[in-house]
Design an enzyme around this catalytic site. Structure first.
Site, PDB file in Angstrom:
ATOM      1  N   GLU A   1       0.813  -1.225   0.000  1.00  0.00           N
ATOM      2  CA  GLU A   1       0.000   0.000   0.000  1.00  0.00           C
ATOM      3  C   GLU A   1       0.844   1.271   0.000  1.00  0.00           C
ATOM      4  O   GLU A   1       0.508   2.251  -0.651  1.00  0.00           O
ATOM      5  CB  GLU A   1      -0.958  -0.008   1.198  1.00  0.00           C
ATOM      6  CG  GLU A   1      -2.184   0.892   1.020  1.00  0.00           C
ATOM      7  CD  GLU A   1      -1.939   2.378   1.245  1.00  0.00           C
ATOM      8  OE1 GLU A   1      -2.711   3.194   0.711  1.00  0.00           O
ATOM      9  OE2 GLU A   1      -0.987   2.734   1.966  1.00  0.00           O
TER      10      GLU A   1
ATOM     11  N   HIS B   1      -0.820   0.664   7.160  1.00  0.00           N
ATOM     12  CA  HIS B   1      -1.397   1.476   6.080  1.00  0.00           C
ATOM     13  C   HIS B   1      -0.288   2.415   5.587  1.00  0.00           C
ATOM     14  O   HIS B   1       0.731   1.966   5.081  1.00  0.00           O
ATOM     15  CB  HIS B   1      -2.627   2.213   6.643  1.00  0.00           C
ATOM     16  CG  HIS B   1      -3.579   2.713   5.614  1.00  0.00           C
ATOM     17  ND1 HIS B   1      -4.861   3.118   5.920  1.00  0.00           N
ATOM     18  CD2 HIS B   1      -3.459   2.906   4.275  1.00  0.00           C
ATOM     19  CE1 HIS B   1      -5.484   3.519   4.837  1.00  0.00           C
ATOM     20  NE2 HIS B   1      -4.644   3.406   3.814  1.00  0.00           N
TER      21      HIS B   1
ATOM     22  N   HIS C   1      -4.047  -0.169  11.905  1.00  0.00           N
ATOM     23  CA  HIS C   1      -5.489  -0.291  12.163  1.00  0.00           C
ATOM     24  C   HIS C   1      -5.792  -1.586  12.912  1.00  0.00           C
ATOM     25  O   HIS C   1      -6.451  -2.490  12.372  1.00  0.00           O
ATOM     26  CB  HIS C   1      -6.278  -0.255  10.852  1.00  0.00           C
ATOM     27  CG  HIS C   1      -6.100   0.992  10.054  1.00  0.00           C
ATOM     28  ND1 HIS C   1      -6.466   2.244  10.508  1.00  0.00           N
ATOM     29  CD2 HIS C   1      -5.567   1.189   8.824  1.00  0.00           C
ATOM     30  CE1 HIS C   1      -6.189   3.150   9.593  1.00  0.00           C
ATOM     31  NE2 HIS C   1      -5.634   2.531   8.557  1.00  0.00           N
TER      32      HIS C   1
ATOM     33  N   ASN D   1      -5.022   7.766   7.507  1.00  0.00           N
ATOM     34  CA  ASN D   1      -4.681   7.115   6.241  1.00  0.00           C
ATOM     35  C   ASN D   1      -3.172   7.167   5.992  1.00  0.00           C
ATOM     36  O   ASN D   1      -2.533   6.151   5.775  1.00  0.00           O
ATOM     37  CB  ASN D   1      -5.434   7.793   5.086  1.00  0.00           C
ATOM     38  CG  ASN D   1      -5.196   7.136   3.753  1.00  0.00           C
ATOM     39  OD1 ASN D   1      -4.083   7.104   3.242  1.00  0.00           O
ATOM     40  ND2 ASN D   1      -6.246   6.590   3.160  1.00  0.00           N
TER      41      ASN D   1
ATOM     42  N   ASN E   1      -6.103  11.845   1.779  1.00  0.00           N
ATOM     43  CA  ASN E   1      -5.447  10.556   1.625  1.00  0.00           C
ATOM     44  C   ASN E   1      -3.937  10.725   1.754  1.00  0.00           C
ATOM     45  O   ASN E   1      -3.434  10.964   2.835  1.00  0.00           O
ATOM     46  CB  ASN E   1      -5.875   9.938   0.281  1.00  0.00           C
ATOM     47  CG  ASN E   1      -5.636   8.452   0.205  1.00  0.00           C
ATOM     48  OD1 ASN E   1      -4.504   8.000   0.273  1.00  0.00           O
ATOM     49  ND2 ASN E   1      -6.691   7.676   0.060  1.00  0.00           N
TER      50      ASN E   1
ATOM     51  N   ASP F   1      -4.089   8.501  -4.674  1.00  0.00           N
ATOM     52  CA  ASP F   1      -3.848   7.819  -3.410  1.00  0.00           C
ATOM     53  C   ASP F   1      -2.590   8.420  -2.754  1.00  0.00           C
ATOM     54  O   ASP F   1      -2.608   9.573  -2.355  1.00  0.00           O
ATOM     55  CB  ASP F   1      -3.732   6.311  -3.649  1.00  0.00           C
ATOM     56  CG  ASP F   1      -4.082   5.479  -2.417  1.00  0.00           C
ATOM     57  OD1 ASP F   1      -3.607   5.832  -1.319  1.00  0.00           O
ATOM     58  OD2 ASP F   1      -4.811   4.482  -2.549  1.00  0.00           O
ATOM     59  N   ASN F   2      -1.516   7.678  -2.670  1.00  0.00           N
ATOM     60  CA  ASN F   2      -0.321   8.186  -1.991  1.00  0.00           C
ATOM     61  C   ASN F   2       0.515   9.105  -2.881  1.00  0.00           C
ATOM     62  O   ASN F   2       0.520   8.962  -4.103  1.00  0.00           O
ATOM     63  CB  ASN F   2       0.545   7.018  -1.505  1.00  0.00           C
ATOM     64  CG  ASN F   2      -0.084   6.312  -0.326  1.00  0.00           C
ATOM     65  OD1 ASN F   2      -0.538   6.945   0.627  1.00  0.00           O
ATOM     66  ND2 ASN F   2      -0.140   4.984  -0.381  1.00  0.00           N
TER      67      ASN F   2
END
Length: 338
Positions: free
Chosen positions: A36, A97, A116, A150, A206, A251-252
């Protein structure tokens, strides 16, 4: 589940792209259940967070705990190894994450990991020990202003900015929030002495990162398809500077430490990601942004796997020299030569 038109638009539910492949790419052996987020040290060691279980997103290894992998990009055919974590840390519920590294004055490497456990949110602080490829757990950070973290960008050995991607916790309320288009998510500044909100008004804050000179912070709003550029001040408050609108779910965010270029892993079609269908796989897209502070930044589409036949659900793209690594939320990882 019926999805209204606005929510479908936010998820780019009808978006299709033509494939754009790089000629010299290979899947990284040993990564099957997600990569991720990826952080690369200046010496070419890359940390990879793997095994994320996230509400509404599939997992190919639901019974396997999460892990932090290490890969040496200086090797010809690098293979990831799992980093051992010191005793006393709850490995069974480890669900990593976003990650971020910080190199201290004594060259110590600190790794911040969004975790998480039981679908709550904590930030785990580790120190990397290169001699035996291990992580020493220093502390767990939990705070009421960090309910749905996140991603994270480290500012010192014990302070950071973090994004909350949802206002609510619990899958049903999170989905409701997404469908209603509530812009209630934010960025939090954390230090042992002070915790406060420093930016707000995002649909789904994010990825977060910082310019090489530390003057600007970049925040991806996944569901608003844009990157917010904020100016960082000496007291760690942030001032909105500009918004770069894109036509993809971002996203990232990774930043090239030498050029300042921004590399982002994107989701072509969020509907395919959140409503997973093995017959209609979510694809992957990588963008490079040059001169983001200028009036006309250069946006280049570097890689597109339109049908997920190579990698599904790209969440991060980052470079080391001429190597490009592409990570995914729940699938594999790809290494390409640029």
């Amino acid at each position: 589940m019926k999805v209204d038109l606005q929510a479908r638009n936010r998820m780019n539910a009808s978006r299709e792209l033509k494939p754009k492949r790089l000629t010299n790419c290979h899947l990284i052996k040993g990564i099957e259940a997600g990569s991720e987020d990826i952080e690369i040290l200046p010496n070419g060691l890359a940390f990879i967070s793997s095994g994320l279980k996230y509400p509404g997103v599939p997992s190919f290894a639901p019974d396997k705990r999460g892990e932090i992998l290490l890969i040496d990009l200086n090797e010809q055919n690098p293979r990831p190894v799992e980093l051992r974590i010191s005793r006393g840390f709850d490995l069974a519920s480890f669900n990593p994450h976003g990650i971020s590294t910080y190199i201290g004055d004594d060259d110590a490497v600190y790794l911040f990991v969004v975790n998480h456990p039981q679908y709550t949110s904590t930030v785990e602080l580790f120190k990397y020990v290169e001699d035996d490829n291990s992580l020493v757990h220093l502390k767990t950070i939990k705070h009421e202003l960090l309910p749905s973290v996140n991603d994270i960008v480290a500012l010192s050995p014990d302070s950071f900015y973090a994004t909350n991607d949802h206002y609510f916790t619990g899958l049903s309320l999170m989905l409701l929030e997404m469908f209603l288009g509530l812009s209630w998510t934010n960025v939090i500044y954390y230090s042992p002495k002070e915790v406060r909100e420093v930016a707000s008004g995002f649909y789904s804050a994010n990825g977060i990162n910082m310019s090489p000179d530390g003057q600007y912070v970049y925040v991806a709003d996944l569901m608003d398809h844009n990157i917010h550029v904020l100016q960082k001040h000496a007291n760690f408050s942030l001032t909105p500077l500009k918004v770069l609108q894109l036509d993809t779910l971002i996203d990232n965010i990774s930043v090239d430490p030498y050029t300042g270029d921004i590399w982002i892993g994107c989701h072509i079609n969020g509907f395919k990601l959140f409503f997973y269908d093995p017959e209609n796989l979510p694809g992957s897209e990588v963008l490079r942004i040059q001169d983001i502070l200028s009036e006309k930044p250069t946006i280049s589409q570097v890689y597109v796997d339109d049908d997920g036949s190579v990698i599904q659900g790209s969440s991060v793209a980052t470079v080391y020299g001429k190597k490009l690594l592409i990570g995914t939320v729940f699938h594999r990882a790809l290494s390409c030569e640029l």
